[in-house]
Structures are given as C-alpha cells and as structure tokens.
Motif scaffolding. Structure first.
Motif, short mmCIF file in Angstrom:
data_model
loop_
_atom_site.label_atom_id
_atom_site.label_comp_id
_atom_site.label_asym_id
_atom_site.label_seq_id
_atom_site.Cartn_x
_atom_site.Cartn_y
_atom_site.Cartn_z
N GLU A 62 0.83 -1.21 0.00
CA GLU A 62 0.00 0.00 0.00
C GLU A 62 0.87 1.26 0.00
O GLU A 62 0.64 2.19 -0.77
CB GLU A 62 -0.91 -0.01 1.24
N ARG A 63 1.90 1.27 0.85
CA ARG A 63 2.79 2.43 0.92
C ARG A 63 3.46 2.67 -0.43
O ARG A 63 3.58 3.80 -0.90
CB ARG A 63 3.90 2.21 1.97
N THR A 64 3.93 1.59 -1.04
CA THR A 64 4.63 1.70 -2.31
C THR A 64 3.70 2.27 -3.37
O THR A 64 4.06 3.21 -4.09
CB THR A 64 5.16 0.32 -2.74
N PHE A 65 2.50 1.72 -3.45
CA PHE A 65 1.53 2.22 -4.44
C PHE A 65 1.27 3.71 -4.22
O PHE A 65 1.28 4.50 -5.16
CB PHE A 65 0.23 1.43 -4.34
N GLN A 66 1.05 4.09 -2.98
CA GLN A 66 0.75 5.50 -2.69
C GLN A 66 1.91 6.41 -3.08
O GLN A 66 1.72 7.45 -3.73
CB GLN A 66 0.46 5.68 -1.19
N LEU A 67 3.12 6.02 -2.69
CA LEU A 67 4.28 6.86 -2.97
C LEU A 67 4.51 7.01 -4.47
O LEU A 67 4.77 8.10 -4.96
CB LEU A 67 5.53 6.27 -2.31
N LEU A 68 4.39 5.90 -5.20
CA LEU A 68 4.63 5.96 -6.64
C LEU A 68 3.55 6.80 -7.33
O LEU A 68 3.85 7.60 -8.22
CB LEU A 68 4.68 4.56 -7.24
N THR A 69 2.31 6.63 -6.91
CA THR A 69 1.23 7.40 -7.52
C THR A 69 1.42 8.89 -7.25
O THR A 69 1.26 9.73 -8.13
CB THR A 69 -0.13 6.95 -6.96
N GLN A 70 1.77 9.21 -6.02
CA GLN A 70 2.00 10.61 -5.68
C GLN A 70 3.17 11.18 -6.46
O GLN A 70 3.11 12.31 -6.94
CB GLN A 70 2.32 10.74 -4.20
N ALA A 71 4.24 10.39 -6.56
CA ALA A 71 5.41 10.86 -7.27
C ALA A 71 5.05 11.17 -8.72
O ALA A 71 5.38 12.23 -9.24
CB ALA A 71 6.53 9.82 -7.20
N ALA A 72 4.33 10.24 -9.37
CA ALA A 72 3.94 10.46 -10.76
C ALA A 72 3.03 11.68 -10.86
O ALA A 72 3.08 12.43 -11.84
CB ALA A 72 3.23 9.22 -11.30
N VAL B 127 9.42 8.43 -14.76
CA VAL B 127 10.16 7.19 -15.01
C VAL B 127 10.29 6.46 -13.69
O VAL B 127 10.78 7.02 -12.71
CB VAL B 127 11.56 7.47 -15.58
N ILE B 128 9.80 5.26 -13.64
CA ILE B 128 9.89 4.46 -12.42
C ILE B 128 10.91 3.36 -12.63
O ILE B 128 10.73 2.48 -13.47
CB ILE B 128 8.51 3.89 -12.05
N GLN B 129 12.00 3.41 -11.90
CA GLN B 129 13.06 2.40 -12.03
C GLN B 129 12.86 1.34 -10.95
O GLN B 129 12.72 1.66 -9.79
CB GLN B 129 14.43 3.06 -11.86
N THR B 130 12.90 0.08 -11.36
CA THR B 130 12.62 -0.97 -10.39
C THR B 130 13.34 -2.27 -10.74
O THR B 130 13.74 -2.48 -11.88
CB THR B 130 11.10 -1.24 -10.33
N TYR B 131 13.52 -3.10 -9.74
CA TYR B 131 14.06 -4.44 -9.96
C TYR B 131 12.93 -5.46 -10.02
O TYR B 131 13.15 -6.63 -10.16
CB TYR B 131 15.04 -4.81 -8.83
N ASP B 132 11.70 -4.99 -9.83
CA ASP B 132 10.58 -5.92 -9.71
C ASP B 132 9.35 -5.35 -10.43
O ASP B 132 8.33 -5.07 -9.83
CB ASP B 132 10.28 -6.11 -8.21
N PRO B 133 9.47 -5.15 -11.77
CA PRO B 133 8.42 -4.43 -12.48
C PRO B 133 7.07 -5.14 -12.50
O PRO B 133 6.05 -4.51 -12.74
CB PRO B 133 8.97 -4.29 -13.91
N SER B 134 7.06 -6.45 -12.21
CA SER B 134 5.78 -7.14 -12.30
C SER B 134 5.06 -7.22 -10.96
O SER B 134 4.00 -7.82 -10.86
CB SER B 134 5.99 -8.55 -12.87
#
Ligand code: ADP
Ligand code: ZN
Ligand code: ZN
Length: 757
Positions: free
Chosen positions: A582-592, A605-612
């Motif tokens: 939940e935290r990750t989703f919120q932070l990424l959405t806010q960042a975008a 641009v979202i850089q990740t080691y776990d895109p799926s």
C-alpha cells in the motif's frame, strides 16, 4: 460536594479516579475538565490533576477524603466534550486516562496575550508591479518573492512571510525603509486580514466538483451527518470542494477543522484558505511557539474563528459548535499517533463528529485500504473525481527494469531512459524531481567478502555513513569513525552501499555538471524551516533538479516540473510489514502526480528491480481500482486490517531473559482470555499456521518488532488478530489488569497499538 480527579502521574497502577472534597470557596466554580491542585499519597505531595466528574456522594471513607487545594494559576480547562472523547480514546487505544486527557489538550497552560505583526503594501498596483520588475531585473529574489506575494494579498501576516515564504527580517526592513510596505502591530483577537476576504478569482466548478458539493449541501441542510470519502486524482480540485463544504457549514454558524499533514501545510495551501475565509482562519503547526498555539486555540474557543487548519493535533480544537472535520491526504501514516494513546485521527475524528453531531470528509488520490473498504461496505459515502480540474493530462509513466539495464552494461543509478529525458528537460529549462524511495539508506557499511553489516552496539540497526567520515545510528545517535577493515573477517573490501540521496546528488553533478541541484532529506532539513526554504528555492527555479526522499512528493505544486524520476521504486516493498504494498503504491502514484501540474504535460520514469509486482504495475498504470482489488484479496487471505483487526502488544525491558518469560506468560494469559471472551473458539496461527475452524481470535508471536533492541532495551511484540475490534478492546482491558496485579511485570513496559501502521 466531591470531585472525581484523574491525577497527573504516569503510572498504570494510579490510573483511576480519586475523589476529593470540593472546598466551599470552589463550589459552583468547579466543572469537569478543569485542572486542580490536590494533595496526594502519604506525604500529601501537591500534584496536578483534572476533574472528570462532580457528585454529591463519596464512595470512600469520608474521614480519609482529602480536599482540593486550589485551581492553579494558568490552569487550562478541557471542554467536557473532549473529556468524553478522551475516555473513548483510552478505551479504544489503551494507555492511561491522564495520557488521553493530555492528548485532547494540546495546549498545556495559559499564556500571555501576544502582539501580532503584519505587513501592508503601501504602493498602488502599478507602482508595485514596476517595483517587482525592478527587483527581478536586479535578481533580488527574496524581495521579488515578497513583492509578488504583497501584490496578490495586500496585507500579509508577518509570521507567514518569515516562516512560510522564507523572507528574512533584513529584507522586510529594507522594503520598509524604501516605503514599499509598512509593518503594523496589533493585539491578537482582532482582525488582521479582513480585506482579503474575497475569492481571488472566480472559478466554475467542474461537473464532478458540483456533484460532490451539491450532495453534501443537500445532506447537510437536511440534518444528515455522515462520513464522506472523496477519491479524487491529484489536481481534481478536492481542496476547492473542501472549501465549499466548509462554507456551507460556516453559513450555518458552525465551525470546521481541516487536517492537513504538516509537510503539505505550505504557504500556497495556507493562503488559499486565507483568501477564502480571511481572518476567520487559524493555523496550527509544530513550529508555532506555546504562546502562538495558545492564542489560536483561545480564538477558536471564543468563537472568533470558523476554520482551524493544522496537523493531527488540530483535531482537538475546542470549537463551540463543530460542524465538519476534513481530513486531507487521509491515507498519510502521520495521522496515526506514535505515542500512547496511539490513536488514528480518522477514527477519532469520526467519533468526535458522532459526539458533536458533525460530518467528516476524507480526501485522497490514493485512499487507505481502511477508508475504501468501509466506503465500499456503505459505511462512508463515496465520491469519485477522476479528472483534473483544469483538464491537464495525467503524466505519462514509464517503467525501467534495472536488471535489464545492468545486462546492457549500464551500472549507473540513472537508467538510459531517465538520463535521456533529463538531458531533454535541462535543455528546455524545465525542472526535474528525483525521488529516492527510502530515507537515508545513506550508505550502510557492509563487507563484500563475508557479508558482515556494521550495526549499532545499542540498537539492532545498521550504522549509516555520513560525509564527515563518521558512522551514525539514526535511532540513538551513537557514532564512531568509519572503519576500513572488517571486524569479522579482516577483509579490506568493506565499504558503503551507495544509494543514498547524497550519492544521487553527486551522480547528477557528475553526469550533468551544469545542472543546479538541490537536495532535500533528513540531513538537509534538520534546521528549522529548512524544508520550506528548499521548496521555495526550487519553486523560484533556483535549481533544475530536486533530489529527495518521500518528503518531496507532497505539498507544493511546481508548474515547471515536467519530469519525475523514481529511483529504486521497490525499496519500500521490503520493509517487512503488511502495509508495504500500500505504501509503495501511494508513494509511486504521488510521485507520478508531481509531473505536469502546469501547462505542459509531464512524464515519470519508475526504475525498479521488480516491475511485475502488482503495487508497481498498478501504480504505473495509475489504476487504483486494480491495486485495491489485489491488495484487499491479500489482506482477506492473511486476516490483516481492514479485513480483520490487529492488536500489537509491545513488551520491552532491559533484562532479556525476564522479557522472554514475561512474554510467555502474557501469551498464555491472552489465550485464556480469548477462550473466555469467545466461548472457547480460538486458534494460534503461529509458526505451524494450523487453524481450527471459525477462529474468533488468533495470536502470533512473541516476535521481533523489526528492531530487537533500542538503547539497550530489548523489545518483543505479540500480535492478536480478530474479526471484531471490540474483542481486541476486551483483551486489552484484561491484559492491563493482569500486568497491574502481577509485580513480575514491573520491570517491563507494555504498550498497545491497534491496527499498527
Ligand atoms: P487537489 O486538492 O485535488 O489536488 P486542488 O483543489 O488543489 O486539487 O486543485 C488543483 C488546482 O486546480 C488548484 O490550483 C486549483 O485552484 C485549481 N482548480 C480547482 N478546481 C478548479 C476549477 N473548477 N476551475 C479551475 N481551476 C480549478
Ligand atoms: Zn568481512
Ligand atoms: Zn543506536
């Protein structure tokens, strides 16, 4: 006459009501909520306490009942309504009554009245504009900033200018000497900003806004009081909607509280409310002095303001006729208190509203699982606002798989895509935000030979390397010089894991030597007001790139930011708690959501080691519904909130062996309680994971709370899961009694945290 008094002593065993005789001189004057001085204990030590009730009879031996000494000077009074709320908080979150009373009384003592200063523009519009151009031409940024603000609002509060706009006193004095402005002083309790009470520009509400406003108005007019959840994308115009709702309530002679996370309480936000409600607005924040806070609360109590804006503690504003509580960014973890009673502002607001016949409005672009779950079950009224109010497009979001980058030979923290886009923006003189999804990580030291991580000797956390060559513990402040040889294996291949904000700043410097970079993190915002200063500098376009931790993703609107880069998006996925998705989703959405708030469209641009990972995939797609569906299935499967209720019992003590033993007994006792409370149905979903049918409550642990030791105090946690909150409250009550009568727990601290965050 006798008074029930809660004494101000922080000890569970004294957490009860003591009766005192009311001296004749105080009869008729004393009311529940008042602070009193009473004799206590064998030595009749004088201590403070709060009156919670008044009665004709006494339950104790009359000859032993002592008398109240006096009502102390500067005593504060708690509203009777808030005493009732405190009792509810004690009941539902644990802790003692005195802790709860102190929580609902954010102001501890009376302060002297203060003088308030304000700035008034002395120039007419045209001369003012000319002056502004002059400052701009001479590159006098602070003067220009103040001038622009004065042209918008001809009278400004001094505080606001120095604290929020970051203008220093010499600048104000200079403009005063030039005859641009006048500094006026006035006793508070009067009206500092009357003339700005007009809508700066008339706006036409969007159909989505109109729909929410009109339904709220209709409900409110018909006397319907409930909780609303506004799920609206960033920029959909939620704040405008709140203000219109507040207006509705104020028109009926009632008052409103607006909770906004401290970090989002920026100059722009505050000014929007001032423009709309003028001097009928009061602002609270942690940087106000005791006197200032006192004045704000007194104005509210006296009915001299209609709107109180502030972080969590503003919830306890003593308004005479509360009509509405708004909680913006409802999903923010800061709404949960870290101190006993560990209340959540959302639930507590709803309870306060219920007691005082008010409504609650929750708003967020990414509602918490709790709020959406309740809304879907019909407990809250749900509104959706899917479009940006000024029709700007949402940002275009790209994902970069960093494993692929490495395969293709790029070992930098910046992916090829991000670097290309940065180059493009720097050329166009547009701004960029780089967001590191984790605080610090400021290079912990690890050995590449044996994997040893250097930890703090007092806390179970790794030490962080700082630029001054020292290693520090972020929990207790312990420091030691940086080491060059592994204490475990003697290897020289020991060094820092390079992924902190400082490192990113350096890499940006190396890659784009001409770019001007600002950094915002715990280290650069330690000083008072540093946070505002950095944001103001970035807003003034004094830098091209802002590098920071999650604190940069909220608050300010930067119209010139057209690119947001999220580095290591998945870091917040592995924090080992059930809310990490939940935290990750919120932070990424806010960042975008930070990209493209102005005229130009934005990219992220979202850089990740776990895109799926579903939290990342759904954030990239900006698909809240999909995230919610996936997440709620997981919560239901695991029995985590909001599907079920969770109580964490934290146990800590200096003697590790004793602590283990205490936890063991506690767990046994909890089992017995559950059996008693639920008629025999209980299970242990421990390591075996075995469950009997229809569990009423499950117990997990004792487990590690993530960090096993802080400042040489050992820590354990026992989790209890149940379908019904009341069952957990019942367990808490019993456990409190159990530890009170068993002296074996005297050397331990036990704290409760309901639905921990
Ligand atoms: P949110 O709180 O949902 O992020 P805001 O209320 O801050 O959205 O609105 C974003 C921007 O759009 C603000 O500058 C606001 O003044 C503006 N705005 C909001 N509603 C309208 C509208 N109906 N017409 C024009 N501008 C609007
Ligand atoms: Zn080693
Ligand atoms: Zn430490």
């Amino acid at each position: 006459m006798f008074a029930d008094v809660i004494v101000d002593i922080q000890h569970e065993k004294l957490d009860k009501i003591f009766q005192y005789r009311i001296p004749e001189s105080m009869e008729g004057k004393l009311e529940p909520g008042m602070e009193v001085l009473v004799p206590f204990g064998k030595g009749n030590r004088q201590i403070r306490g709060y009156v919670t009730g008044i009665s004709q009879t006494c339950d104790y031996d009359l000859s032993k009942v002592k008398e109240i000494i006096e009502i102390p000077e500067r005593a504060m009074e708690i509203e009777a309504k808030l005493v009732a709320l405190a009792a509810w908080m004690k009941e539902n979150y644990g802790g003692t009554m005195i802790q709860a009373l102190k929580t609902v009384l954010p102001i501890k003592q009376k302060e002297n009245a203060k003088i308030k200063k304000r700035l008034r523009l002395l120039l007419d519009e045209e001369t003012g504009r000319r002056q502004l151009h002059y400052y701009q031409a001479k590159n006098q940024k602070a003067r220009a900033r103040l001038m622009a603000a004065l042209l918008d609002d001809h009278v400004l509060e001094y505080e606001l200018v120095t604290k929020k706009l970051n203008i220093t006193t010499p600048v104000i004095r200079a403009l005063e000497e030039q005859g641009v402005l006048a500094v006026e002083t006035e006793r508070v309790f009067r009206t500092p900003m009357k003339q700005v009470e007009q809508q700066a520009q008339e706006i036409t509400y969007t159909p989505e806004q109109r729909n929410v406003i009109s339904q709220f108005r209709q409900d409110y007019g018909e006397g319907v009081r409930c909780t609303y959840l506004i799920h609206g994308v960033t920029g959909s115009g939620k704040t405008e909607v709140y203000m219109e709702m507040i207006h509705t309530v104020v028109d009926q002679g009632k008052q409103a509280i607006v909770l906004i996370p401290e970090i989002a309480l920026t100059y722009q936000t505050v000014m929007r409310f001032y423009r709309r409600f003028g001097d009928r607005v009061a602002i609270m924040n942690s940087r106000l002095s005791a006197g200032e806070r006192y004045d704000q609360m007194m104005r509210a109590k006296a009915g001299q303001v209609d709107v109180m804006i502030g972080p969590r503690s503003a919830l306890f504003t003593p308004f005479p006729d509360l009509g509405l509580i708004v909680i913006d960014e409802e999903h923010e973890p800061t709404y949960k208190s870290e101190q006993t009673p560990r209340y959540h502002a959302r639930e507590t607001a709803i309870q306060r509203a219920k007691m005082e016949n008010a409504s609650v409005v929750l708003g967020s672009a990414t509602p918490s699982m709790e709020a959406m779950y309740r809304a879907r079950r019909g407990e809250y009224v749900l509104f959706e606002m899917k479009n940006r109010s000024r029709m700007q497009r949402m940002a275009e979001v790209y994902t970069v798989d960093m494993r692929e980058e490495l395969k293709n030979g790029n070992r930098s923290i910046l992916s090829t895509k991000l670097r290309e886009l940065m180059e493009d923006r720097l050329e166009k003189r547009e701004q960029i935000m780089l967001f590191l999804n984790r605080r610090g990580y400021s290079g912990f030291i690890s050995c590449r030979e044996c994997g040893h991580v250097v930890k703090c000797p007092h806390c179970d956390v790794s030490l962080s390397v700082h630029r001054d060559g020292k290693m520090r513990c972020h929990y207790c402040g312990y420091e030691q010089p940086k080491i060059t040889v592994c204490p475990e294996c003697g290897s020289h291949y020991i060094g820092e894991f390079r992924a902190g904000t400082q490192q990113i700043e350096e890499i940006v410097h190396e890659t784009f030597p001409l770019a001007r970079v600002l950094r915002m993190d715990m280290d650069t915002t330690r000083q008072k007001d540093a946070h505002e200063k950095i944001l103001a500098a970035f807003a003034n376009e004094e830098a091209d790139v802002l590098v920071g931790t999650q604190m940069i993703v909220k608050g300010h609107d930067f119209p010139n930011v057209t690119l947001v880069g999220v580095l290591a998006a998945d870091m917040s996925l592995y924090t080992g708690d059930y809310r990490s998705g939940e935290r990750t989703f919120q932070l990424l959405t806010q960042a975008a959501g930070r990209a493209g708030r102005g005229e130009r469209p934005g990219e992220a641009v979202i850089q990740t080691y776990d895109p799926s990972h579903y939290a990342i995939e759904t954030a990239v797609a900006q698909d809240y519904e999909a995230f919610y569906e996936e997440e709620i299935r997981y919560r239901e499967l695991m029995g985590y909130p909001p599907a079920e209720q969770l109580l964490a019992v934290f146990v800590s003590g200096e003697d590790e062996a004793l602590l283990e033993k205490g936890c063991h007994y506690l767990k046994e006792y909890i089992f017995r309680v559950i059996r008693g409370l639920s008629g025999g149905r209980n299970t242990c979903t421990g390591k075996t994971g075995a469950q009997t049918e229809l569990p009423a409550a499950g117990v997990i642990g004792p487990a590690s709370p993530g960090i096993d030791k802080i400042k040489d105090v050992y820590r354990r946690v026992i989790y209890i899961k149940a379908e019904r909150y009341e069952l957990l409250v019942g367990i808490k009550d019993r456990v409190e009694k159990y530890i009170e009568i068993n002296s074996g727990f005297d050397s331990m601290r036990i704290q409760f945290d309901f639905n921990p965050m």
